[in-house]
Scaffold this motif. Structure first.
Motif, PDB file in Angstrom:
ATOM      1  N   SER A  74       0.809  -1.221   0.000  1.00 38.59           N
ATOM      2  CA  SER A  74       0.000   0.000   0.000  1.00 38.59           C
ATOM      3  C   SER A  74       0.847   1.277   0.000  1.00 38.59           C
ATOM      4  CB  SER A  74      -0.911   0.002   1.226  1.00 38.59           C
ATOM      5  OG  SER A  74      -0.124  -0.029   2.410  1.00 38.59           O
ATOM      6  N   ILE A  75       2.150   1.154  -0.109  1.00 34.77           N
ATOM      7  CA  ILE A  75       3.051   2.311  -0.062  1.00 34.77           C
ATOM      8  C   ILE A  75       2.732   3.289  -1.203  1.00 34.77           C
ATOM      9  CG2 ILE A  75       4.899   1.326  -1.489  1.00 34.77           C
ATOM     10  CD1 ILE A  75       6.892   2.421   0.602  1.00 34.77           C
ATOM     11  N   THR A  76       2.772   4.571  -0.902  1.00 35.92           N
ATOM     12  CA  THR A  76       2.543   5.587  -1.934  1.00 35.92           C
ATOM     13  C   THR A  76       3.855   5.869  -2.664  1.00 35.92           C
ATOM     14  OG1 THR A  76       3.080   7.465  -0.503  1.00 35.92           O
ATOM     15  CG2 THR A  76       0.771   6.699  -0.501  1.00 35.92           C
ATOM     16  N   ILE A  77       3.771   6.574  -3.764  1.00 40.59           N
ATOM     17  CA  ILE A  77       4.977   6.936  -4.507  1.00 40.59           C
ATOM     18  C   ILE A  77       5.898   7.774  -3.630  1.00 40.59           C
ATOM     19  CG2 ILE A  77       5.853   8.316  -6.443  1.00 40.59           C
ATOM     20  CD1 ILE A  77       3.302   7.345  -7.986  1.00 40.59           C
ATOM     21  N   GLU A  78       5.346   8.763  -2.951  1.00 37.97           N
ATOM     22  CA  GLU A  78       6.155   9.620  -2.077  1.00 37.97           C
ATOM     23  C   GLU A  78       6.817   8.812  -0.964  1.00 37.97           C
ATOM     24  OE1 GLU A  78       5.280  13.088   1.108  1.00 37.97           O
ATOM     25  OE2 GLU A  78       4.718  13.569  -0.961  1.00 37.97           O
ATOM     26  N   GLN A  79       6.062   7.925  -0.330  1.00 37.62           N
ATOM     27  CA  GLN A  79       6.629   7.083   0.731  1.00 37.62           C
ATOM     28  C   GLN A  79       7.718   6.167   0.180  1.00 37.62           C
ATOM     29  OE1 GLN A  79       2.943   5.247   1.860  1.00 37.62           O
ATOM     30  NE2 GLN A  79       2.665   6.571   3.653  1.00 37.62           N
ATOM     31  N   GLY A  80       7.505   5.651  -1.014  1.00 37.11           N
ATOM     32  CA  GLY A  80       8.492   4.775  -1.642  1.00 37.11           C
ATOM     33  C   GLY A  80       9.795   5.493  -1.941  1.00 37.11           C
ATOM     34  N   ILE A  81       9.689   6.711  -2.456  1.00 38.93           N
ATOM     35  CA  ILE A  81      10.895   7.495  -2.746  1.00 38.93           C
ATOM     36  C   ILE A  81      11.635   7.810  -1.453  1.00 38.93           C
ATOM     37  CG2 ILE A  81      11.760   9.709  -3.636  1.00 38.93           C
ATOM     38  CD1 ILE A  81       9.430   9.547  -5.710  1.00 38.93           C
TER      39      ILE A  81
END
Length: 109
Positions: A57-64
């Motif tokens: 469920s990770i968002t793009i921002e969280q992933g970066i």
């Protein structure tokens, strides 16, 4: 005889069912699908650091933010934002976006 140099290739995208996919092609030509992975220098250490905090469920921002924090740990004093570029694909847009420089630096704060 001498063995030729090989290449690992990481490919990502969105399929026709609107599902994100990530594949790595090995030197041998075999490929595998992943949710998150790393290739290259320090790949085993990076994969280990990805295992616990990564969630589907990770968002793009969280992933970066996650991968930059992992690289900061792995590279320590050799961490330099100028060495990084980030690419992502949103399922609904199906277009690769690139983040570099100051736009990428904001994810380390």
């Amino acid at each position: 005889g001498a063995r030729p140099f090989g290449v690992h290739v990481m490919v990502s995208g969105v399929n026709s069912n609107n599902v994100g996919k990530l594949f790595v092609s090995e030197v041998t030509g075999n490929y595998s699908g992943y949710k998150a992975t790393a290739i290259g220098q320090n790949e085993e250490k990076i994969k280990e650091l990805l295992r616990e905090p990564y969630k589907e469920s990770i968002t793009i921002e969280q992933g970066i933010r996650l991968v930059l924090s992992i690289f900061r740990k792995v590279l320590a004093k050799n961490f330099n934002m100028e060495r990084f570029e980030a690419f992502y694909v949103k399922k609904d847009e199906k277009i690769t976006k690139k983040i570099i420089g100051d736009a990428l630096s904001k994810y380390t704060k």
